[in-house]
Write an enzyme that holds these catalytic residues in place. Sequence first.
Site, short mmCIF file in Angstrom:
data_model
loop_
_atom_site.label_atom_id
_atom_site.label_comp_id
_atom_site.label_asym_id
_atom_site.label_seq_id
_atom_site.Cartn_x
_atom_site.Cartn_y
_atom_site.Cartn_z
CB CYS A 44 -57.63 31.55 -31.80
SG CYS A 44 -58.39 33.17 -31.87
CD GLU A 83 -57.44 29.58 -35.77
OE1 GLU A 83 -57.76 29.53 -34.56
OE2 GLU A 83 -58.11 30.17 -36.63
CB CYS A 113 -59.03 36.04 -35.82
SG CYS A 113 -57.68 35.73 -34.67
CB CYS A 144 -54.85 32.99 -35.77
SG CYS A 144 -55.52 32.62 -34.12
ZN LIG Z 1 -57.59 33.54 -34.04
#
Ligand SMILES: [Zn+2]
Length: 137
Positions: free
Chosen positions: A56, A58, A93, A96
Amino acid sequence: MTKLKNAELVEVARKASDRAYAPYSNFRVGAAIALDDGTVVTGCNVENASYGLTICAERAAVFAAVAAGIKVIPRIAVAVVSPTDEKQSLMPCGACLQVLSEFMPADGTILVAGRGEFRLIELLPHSFGFTSEANRP
Ligand SMILES: [Zn+2]
């Protein structure tokens, strides 16, 4: 460097999404970490044909920040650019948030484009860790 305003940081995150590698989901995500001294570190999602290896935006930003010597992250902005709905906004999510909890104080700021401003403690009140205040800077 001057400290970016929250709306400016969200815009930096949105621009970072331009560099996303997302040929499978077509969801382009950008993240931007800001320090109080004006330093900004960005990340984008990087997908992989082996889907589980995708990272991701992040986490990409957090890892880039740590690689740059940053160990305390006070503020991060996240922006999603959906292929189907330009108004779509998604929250970070759990993975993260857990990674952020290693480097962000409980009252650290998470700005989510289209949704607003949150504190880490609101989104992940019980992070995993080895102490009651696990690894909080
Ligand atoms: Zn994430």
